[in-house]
Scaffold this active site. Structure first.
Site, short mmCIF file in Angstrom:
data_model
loop_
_atom_site.label_atom_id
_atom_site.label_comp_id
_atom_site.label_asym_id
_atom_site.label_seq_id
_atom_site.Cartn_x
_atom_site.Cartn_y
_atom_site.Cartn_z
N ASP A 61 34.41 42.03 40.83
CA ASP A 61 34.15 43.28 41.56
C ASP A 61 33.57 44.34 40.64
O ASP A 61 32.75 45.16 41.06
CB ASP A 61 35.43 43.80 42.22
CG ASP A 61 35.90 42.93 43.38
OD1 ASP A 61 35.09 42.16 43.92
OD2 ASP A 61 37.09 43.03 43.74
N SER A 65 39.00 36.23 48.34
CA SER A 65 39.21 37.66 48.55
C SER A 65 40.61 37.89 49.13
O SER A 65 41.08 37.12 49.97
CB SER A 65 38.14 38.16 49.52
OG SER A 65 38.31 39.53 49.79
N SER A 66 41.27 38.93 48.66
CA SER A 66 42.58 39.35 49.15
C SER A 66 43.69 38.34 48.88
O SER A 66 44.73 38.37 49.53
CB SER A 66 42.52 39.70 50.64
OG SER A 66 41.60 40.74 50.86
N GLY A 80 40.39 32.79 43.00
CA GLY A 80 40.95 32.75 44.35
C GLY A 80 40.06 33.53 45.28
O GLY A 80 39.17 34.27 44.85
N LYS A 131 44.68 38.36 43.32
CA LYS A 131 44.27 38.22 41.91
C LYS A 131 44.35 39.52 41.14
O LYS A 131 44.85 39.55 40.01
CB LYS A 131 42.84 37.67 41.83
CG LYS A 131 42.63 36.32 42.44
CD LYS A 131 41.18 35.87 42.36
CE LYS A 131 40.17 36.85 42.90
NZ LYS A 131 40.26 37.18 44.32
N SER A 132 43.86 40.60 41.71
CA SER A 132 43.83 41.88 40.99
C SER A 132 45.24 42.38 40.69
O SER A 132 45.50 42.89 39.59
CB SER A 132 43.06 42.93 41.79
OG SER A 132 41.72 42.53 41.95
#
Length: 185
Positions: free
Chosen positions: A37, A12-13, A10, A16-17
């Site tokens: 990252d 950025s932002s 996906g 996912k994390s």
């Protein structure tokens, strides 16, 4: 054979994390969470300012050079080796090359069972998250929101626009259970 690698793709932002962290909570086996990252953070500083490495434009655009691609290939190969050695992995990635990025993963994974999850988020919502984080170049989230999904084939797609990361993780876990034929307890 059960899933060994969950690939979250996906922009950025997109969330996912947070989903990866929540998957570690809801899945019964231990899963390692690794992100692109992590790769970028591990690179020498000279490779994070453009050129042959990775560069971030003022408008949020991202450009990658040959040294980045070489290191990313080594990183992917290393992660696949970890999966082959028995580790369960959640990989948080951003397919800047769309289907071409997925092809690199598919080639490296070979017969390692993977679950492909598209993590979508409305570009305006992702942009608000990006601004709130304060650690991203403005515009990256909006640029990547749709681009990273072009031509990519998924087993499951989730949308974090109005669904929290824990609920998304539970959806992924339920998909894993159903694909193995396990009961959903």
């Amino acid at each position: 054979m059960s899933t060994q690698v969950i690939v979250l793709n996906g922009g950025s932002s997109s969330g996912k994390s947070a989903i990866a962290r929540d998957l570690q909570v809801v899945l019964p086996e231990p899963w390692l969470s690794l992100s692109v990252d992590t790769l970028v953070d591990a690179m020498p500083a000279r490779l994070t300012t453009g050129g042959d490495g990775i560069g971030f434009a003022d408008d949020g655009g991202v450009a990658v050079g040959q040294d980045f691609m070489t290191l990313q290939d080594a990183w992917i190969t290393g992660l696949v080796a970890m999966a082959r050695a028995g580790a369960h992995l959640v990989v948080d990635d951003v397919f800047l090359g769309g289907a071409g990025s997925q092809r690199r993963w598919l080639d490296a994974l070979g017969d390692v069972p993977a679950l492909w999850v598209g993590v979508r988020c409305d570009p305006a919502v992702a942009a608000r998250r990006e601004a709130a984080r304060g650690d991203r170049v403005t515009g990256m989230a909006a640029q990547q929101a749709d681009m990273v999904h072009r031509g990519v084939r998924y087993d499951l797609e989730i949308d974090t626009t109005s669904t929290g990361s824990l609920d998304c993780a539970r959806t992924i876990a339920a998909h894993l259970r159903s694909s193995r034929g396990d009961r959903a307890d």
